[in-house]
Design a protein around this motif. Structure first.
Motif, PDB file in Angstrom:
ATOM      1  N   THR A   1       0.829  -1.208   0.000  1.00 33.52           N
ATOM      2  CA  THR A   1       0.000   0.000   0.000  1.00 33.52           C
ATOM      3  C   THR A   1       0.862   1.257   0.000  1.00 33.52           C
ATOM      4  O   THR A   1       0.581   2.219  -0.740  1.00 33.52           O
ATOM      5  N   ALA A   2       1.907   1.251   0.805  1.00 34.21           N
ATOM      6  CA  ALA A   2       2.792   2.419   0.851  1.00 34.21           C
ATOM      7  C   ALA A   2       3.488   2.643  -0.483  1.00 34.21           C
ATOM      8  O   ALA A   2       3.650   3.795  -0.926  1.00 34.21           O
ATOM      9  N   ALA A   3       3.889   1.565  -1.139  1.00 38.69           N
ATOM     10  CA  ALA A   3       4.554   1.702  -2.440  1.00 38.69           C
ATOM     11  C   ALA A   3       3.630   2.332  -3.472  1.00 38.69           C
ATOM     12  O   ALA A   3       4.020   3.266  -4.200  1.00 38.69           O
ATOM     13  N   LEU A   4       2.410   1.841  -3.555  1.00 35.53           N
ATOM     14  CA  LEU A   4       1.464   2.374  -4.545  1.00 35.53           C
ATOM     15  C   LEU A   4       1.044   3.797  -4.205  1.00 35.53           C
ATOM     16  O   LEU A   4       0.884   4.643  -5.103  1.00 35.53           O
ATOM     17  N   THR A   5       0.849   4.085  -2.931  1.00 36.74           N
ATOM     18  CA  THR A   5       0.501   5.451  -2.532  1.00 36.74           C
ATOM     19  C   THR A   5       1.622   6.418  -2.890  1.00 36.74           C
ATOM     20  O   THR A   5       1.367   7.533  -3.395  1.00 36.74           O
ATOM     21  N   THR A   6       2.862   6.010  -2.657  1.00 31.19           N
ATOM     22  CA  THR A   6       4.005   6.852  -3.015  1.00 31.19           C
ATOM     23  C   THR A   6       4.086   7.039  -4.526  1.00 31.19           C
ATOM     24  O   THR A   6       4.371   8.141  -5.011  1.00 31.19           O
ATOM     25  N   LEU A   7       3.841   5.967  -5.267  1.00 30.08           N
ATOM     26  CA  LEU A   7       3.906   6.039  -6.731  1.00 30.08           C
ATOM     27  C   LEU A   7       2.976   7.121  -7.271  1.00 30.08           C
ATOM     28  O   LEU A   7       3.404   8.017  -8.018  1.00 30.08           O
ATOM     29  N   PHE A   8       1.723   7.065  -6.875  1.00 31.04           N
ATOM     30  CA  PHE A   8       0.754   8.017  -7.402  1.00 31.04           C
ATOM     31  C   PHE A   8       0.866   9.379  -6.717  1.00 31.04           C
ATOM     32  O   PHE A   8       0.642  10.428  -7.357  1.00 31.04           O
ATOM     33  N   GLY A   9       1.222   9.384  -5.443  1.00 28.31           N
ATOM     34  CA  GLY A   9       1.395  10.654  -4.751  1.00 28.31           C
ATOM     35  C   GLY A   9       2.524  11.481  -5.347  1.00 28.31           C
ATOM     36  O   GLY A   9       2.374  12.687  -5.592  1.00 28.31           O
ATOM     37  N   LYS A  10       3.671  10.844  -5.591  1.00 31.40           N
ATOM     38  CA  LYS A  10       4.795  11.566  -6.199  1.00 31.40           C
ATOM     39  C   LYS A  10       4.487  11.946  -7.645  1.00 31.40           C
ATOM     40  O   LYS A  10       4.970  12.981  -8.131  1.00 31.40           O
ATOM     41  N   ARG A  11       3.706  11.139  -8.324  1.00 31.25           N
ATOM     42  CA  ARG A  11       3.318  11.484  -9.708  1.00 31.25           C
ATOM     43  C   ARG A  11       2.508  12.768  -9.714  1.00 31.25           C
ATOM     44  O   ARG A  11       2.707  13.644 -10.579  1.00 31.25           O
ATOM     45  N   LEU A  12       1.623  12.913  -8.752  1.00 31.79           N
ATOM     46  CA  LEU A  12       0.830  14.135  -8.666  1.00 31.79           C
ATOM     47  C   LEU A  12       1.679  15.336  -8.268  1.00 31.79           C
ATOM     48  O   LEU A  12       1.448  16.463  -8.735  1.00 31.79           O
ATOM     49  N   LEU A  13       2.682  15.111  -7.410  1.00 32.64           N
ATOM     50  CA  LEU A  13       3.468  16.216  -6.877  1.00 32.64           C
ATOM     51  C   LEU A  13       4.578  16.677  -7.821  1.00 32.64           C
ATOM     52  O   LEU A  13       4.856  17.873  -7.917  1.00 32.64           O
ATOM     53  N   VAL A  14       5.250  15.746  -8.480  1.00 30.41           N
ATOM     54  CA  VAL A  14       6.419  16.105  -9.294  1.00 30.41           C
ATOM     55  C   VAL A  14       6.253  15.800 -10.769  1.00 30.41           C
ATOM     56  O   VAL A  14       7.092  16.183 -11.583  1.00 30.41           O
ATOM     57  N   GLY A  15       5.225  15.050 -11.144  1.00 29.19           N
ATOM     58  CA  GLY A  15       4.926  14.857 -12.546  1.00 29.19           C
ATOM     59  C   GLY A  15       5.588  13.670 -13.220  1.00 29.19           C
ATOM     60  O   GLY A  15       5.513  13.546 -14.443  1.00 29.19           O
ATOM     61  N   HIS A  16       6.243  12.796 -12.478  1.00 29.91           N
ATOM     62  CA  HIS A  16       6.829  11.611 -13.115  1.00 29.91           C
ATOM     63  C   HIS A  16       6.824  10.438 -12.131  1.00 29.91           C
ATOM     64  O   HIS A  16       6.615  10.600 -10.936  1.00 29.91           O
TER      65      HIS A  16
ATOM     66  N   SER B   1       1.806  -7.882  14.531  1.00 32.75           N
ATOM     67  CA  SER B   1       1.210  -9.099  15.089  1.00 32.75           C
ATOM     68  C   SER B   1      -0.144  -8.865  15.752  1.00 32.75           C
ATOM     69  O   SER B   1      -0.837  -9.830  16.068  1.00 32.75           O
ATOM     70  N   VAL B   2      -0.530  -7.618  15.962  1.00 34.30           N
ATOM     71  CA  VAL B   2      -1.728  -7.347  16.772  1.00 34.30           C
ATOM     72  C   VAL B   2      -2.781  -6.526  16.031  1.00 34.30           C
ATOM     73  O   VAL B   2      -3.709  -6.012  16.649  1.00 34.30           O
ATOM     74  N   VAL B   3      -2.646  -6.401  14.707  1.00 34.48           N
ATOM     75  CA  VAL B   3      -3.631  -5.647  13.939  1.00 34.48           C
ATOM     76  C   VAL B   3      -4.187  -6.521  12.821  1.00 34.48           C
ATOM     77  O   VAL B   3      -3.556  -7.495  12.389  1.00 34.48           O
ATOM     78  N   ASP B   4      -5.365  -6.170  12.351  1.00 28.05           N
ATOM     79  CA  ASP B   4      -5.980  -6.867  11.230  1.00 28.05           C
ATOM     80  C   ASP B   4      -5.370  -6.418   9.904  1.00 28.05           C
ATOM     81  O   ASP B   4      -4.817  -5.312   9.812  1.00 28.05           O
ATOM     82  N   PRO B   5      -5.474  -7.254   8.861  1.00 30.57           N
ATOM     83  CA  PRO B   5      -4.936  -6.859   7.552  1.00 30.57           C
ATOM     84  C   PRO B   5      -5.487  -5.534   7.024  1.00 30.57           C
ATOM     85  O   PRO B   5      -4.750  -4.752   6.413  1.00 30.57           O
ATOM     86  N   TRP B   6      -6.780  -5.268   7.256  1.00 30.99           N
ATOM     87  CA  TRP B   6      -7.335  -4.004   6.757  1.00 30.99           C
ATOM     88  C   TRP B   6      -6.657  -2.806   7.411  1.00 30.99           C
ATOM     89  O   TRP B   6      -6.459  -1.757   6.774  1.00 30.99           O
ATOM     90  N   ALA B   7      -6.274  -2.950   8.682  1.00 31.42           N
ATOM     91  CA  ALA B   7      -5.588  -1.855   9.371  1.00 31.42           C
ATOM     92  C   ALA B   7      -4.190  -1.665   8.814  1.00 31.42           C
ATOM     93  O   ALA B   7      -3.683  -0.538   8.756  1.00 31.42           O
ATOM     94  N   ALA B   8      -3.551  -2.757   8.384  1.00 29.36           N
ATOM     95  CA  ALA B   8      -2.217  -2.655   7.789  1.00 29.36           C
ATOM     96  C   ALA B   8      -2.254  -1.836   6.505  1.00 29.36           C
ATOM     97  O   ALA B   8      -1.299  -1.105   6.193  1.00 29.36           O
ATOM     98  N   VAL B   9      -3.331  -1.961   5.743  1.00 26.46           N
ATOM     99  CA  VAL B   9      -3.487  -1.154   4.529  1.00 26.46           C
ATOM    100  C   VAL B   9      -3.523   0.335   4.895  1.00 26.46           C
ATOM    101  O   VAL B   9      -2.862   1.170   4.252  1.00 26.46           O
ATOM    102  N   LEU B  10      -4.275   0.674   5.915  1.00 25.37           N
ATOM    103  CA  LEU B  10      -4.333   2.060   6.378  1.00 25.37           C
ATOM    104  C   LEU B  10      -2.960   2.526   6.862  1.00 25.37           C
ATOM    105  O   LEU B  10      -2.538   3.655   6.585  1.00 25.37           O
ATOM    106  N   CYS B  11      -2.261   1.648   7.580  1.00 27.96           N
ATOM    107  CA  CYS B  11      -0.926   1.985   8.071  1.00 27.96           C
ATOM    108  C   CYS B  11       0.006   2.350   6.917  1.00 27.96           C
ATOM    109  O   CYS B  11       0.719   3.347   6.970  1.00 27.96           O
ATOM    110  N   GLY B  12       0.001   1.537   5.871  1.00 24.57           N
ATOM    111  CA  GLY B  12       0.863   1.801   4.726  1.00 24.57           C
ATOM    112  C   GLY B  12       0.497   3.072   3.992  1.00 24.57           C
ATOM    113  O   GLY B  12       1.373   3.828   3.554  1.00 24.57           O
TER     114      GLY B  12
END
Length: 489
Positions: free
Chosen positions: A301-316, A338-349
């Motif tokens: 999730t963090a990788a994809l968020t960074t991909l599109f976030g940086k695309r919006l901010l810097v254009g590439h 170890s103590v969170v659900d998978p859906w919460a991990a998506v939010l974390c990323g």
């Protein structure tokens, strides 16, 4: 680690065998065979758990290769040999100092709440508490902390300074922090038998704070005291990109770190052969699998968020930014994996990606130079991971991973109140204070002794040529010309 042998009492068997002359002998024989088989199961349990732990240690150690490749690709070609050598020495020097002092200071029980007192030089090892595999696993964590710091001060630090700070960090500073939060005697450990901090202790399962924040704060002070690299900011104060020389090495290092994280996070359970309910398909092995899943989802999730976030901010689309975003997601989920659900991990990323982007923007504004974004990534995302765990830790998982304390606090947003959040806030403050005082003082002393930063001439030429005898990539004519200009024989 493994369960105790099952007991068998010959006296319980006498009534079942009758009053014959051989009843006593038969009962003793049956119990003897029963106990022998029981002991074999216990031995097998120890073997399975230790094999799991050793395999996890090997995975975590493989992260050193990931750090080496990531660091090498993120610096300029003229400093490749230097950064590779520092990664090797993080492991080598860290091994000796963690063996001599570090493990004892971290896990030398019985001890007080602040520092361990036993097992110096692995004396009286193995013990009922620890075997050699546990030492190896914890050593792999310690040298990972040093690897984080080396990235922050890359391309401008004297070689002797690397040796000094790496030994000090792995032998003293990091072990004391790990004692606080991971030893059963630690003042903020969730494994304490009594007097838990805010009734909870700190749930930092694999080290968003203990590992990532410690390495980040140490690197932050080193980089601040040294100052930015020559050319990082122009005369008008604008940031100038000093890009690494190999995106290939960055991607290779990232995948190696990803692979190693499956030992880092799931391996922190220490043992796998543990049932939560006898005869059930669900046990610690399931929690380990869930931990691997939450780790994966946060990073993706963090990788994809960074991909599109940086695309919006810097254009590439930038592969280095995506790799750093991925690692930021891993650093954030490490504490609560170890103590969170998978859906919460998506939010974390998702949040960790924006934390990293924001920290990088702030670093540019403050003229802070970190060649690998290590302080921003491991510090910013690690701190977010500590807070995230206090918000989203699930009651059922907390009780499974940290049993024996009914009514233990859990995540604020999951209905568990604010006590866990208070404990985690204390953790952040304690780590920042201790690492700032210890590592900040060390870097300041090295600076005053002129042992910290290389000269401007060396920095311009590159440390490979001036300190290590030649360039990593052979361009003979160019190398010879540089040597003549610098008077290097």
């Amino acid at each position: 680690m493994a369960s105790s042998p099952l007991s068998c009492s010959a006296s319980d068997l006498y009534p079942l065998l009758g009053d014959g002359a051989n009843a006593t002998a038969a009962a003793e024989f049956i119990c003897g065979r029963f106990e022998a088989i029981s002991n074999k199961f216990v031995d097998t349990g120890y073997a399975v758990d230790n094999t799991y732990l050793l395999f996890s240690a090997y995975l975590v150690f493989a992260m050193q290769l990931g750090f080496a490749m990531l660091c090498a690709g993120s610096v300029r070609a003229k400093n490749t040999m230097n950064i590779m050598l520092t990664n090797v020495l993080d492991a080598a020097a860290g091994g000796l100092f963690y063996y001599t002092f570090g493990f004892a200071l971290a896990f030398g029980s019985p001890s007080n709440g602040f520092i361990g007192q036993h097992f110096f030089g692995l004396s009286k090892f193995p013990s009922p508490s620890f075997d050699y595999g546990y030492f190896l696993y914890q050593w792999a964590f310690a040298i990972a902390v040093a690897g984080i710091t080396s990235g922050s001060i890359a391309e401008r630090t004297q070689f002797v300074a690397y040796l000094v700070y790496s030994s000090f960090l792995t032998g003293l500073v990091y072990p004391i922090v790990s004692h606080w939060f991971w030893s059963a005697d630690g003042w903020a450990s969730p494994a304490r038998a009594e007097n838990l901090l805010f009734g909870s202790g700190v749930i930092d399962f694999a080290g968003s704070g203990v590992v990532h924040l410690v390495g980040a704060v140490a690197g932050l002070w080193g980089s601040l005291i040294e100052g930015p690299r020559i050319g990082r900011f122009d005369h008008a104060g604008r940031a100038v990109a000093l890009r690494g020389h190999s995106g290939t090495l960055v991607v290779l290092g990232t995948f190696l770190l990803w692979f190693g994280w499956y030992g880092f996070n799931p391996g922190s359970f220490i043992n796998i052969m543990k049932s939560y309910e006898s005869g059930s398909y669900y046990g610690q092995w399931s929690a380990i699998g869930r931990t691997a899943v939450t780790t994966t989802l946060a990073g993706c999730t963090a990788a994809l968020t960074t991909l599109f976030g940086k695309r919006l901010l810097v254009g590439h689309w930038n592969v280095t930014d995506v790799c750093n975003g991925l690692l930021g997601g891993f650093a954030a989920i490490t504490g609560g994996c170890s103590v969170v659900d998978p859906w919460a991990a998506v939010l974390c990323g998702f949040v960790s990606a924006w934390v990293l982007i924001g920290c990088n923007k702030l670093a540019e504004k403050l003229h802070y130079d970190d060649p690998l974004e290590a302080a921003q990534l491991h510090g910013g995302c690690g701190a977010w991971g500590i807070i995230f765990t206090a918000l989203f830790a699930k009651e059922a998982y907390v009780n499974e991973v940290y049993p024996g304390q009914p009514g233990r606090p859990y995540g604020l947003f999951m209905g568990g109140g604010a006590r866990l959040l208070a404990a985690h806030t204390v953790q952040i403050l304690a780590i920042v204070a201790w690492v700032s005082v210890s590592m900040g003082t060390l870097f300041f002393i090295l600076h005053k002794l002129k042992l910290l930063r290389i000269s401007a001439e060396e920095e311009m030429a590159g440390m490979d040529l001036t300190s290590h005898g030649g360039l990593a990539y052979v361009y003979t004519d160019h190398e010879d010309e540089l040597k003549k200009q610098l008077g290097v024989v």
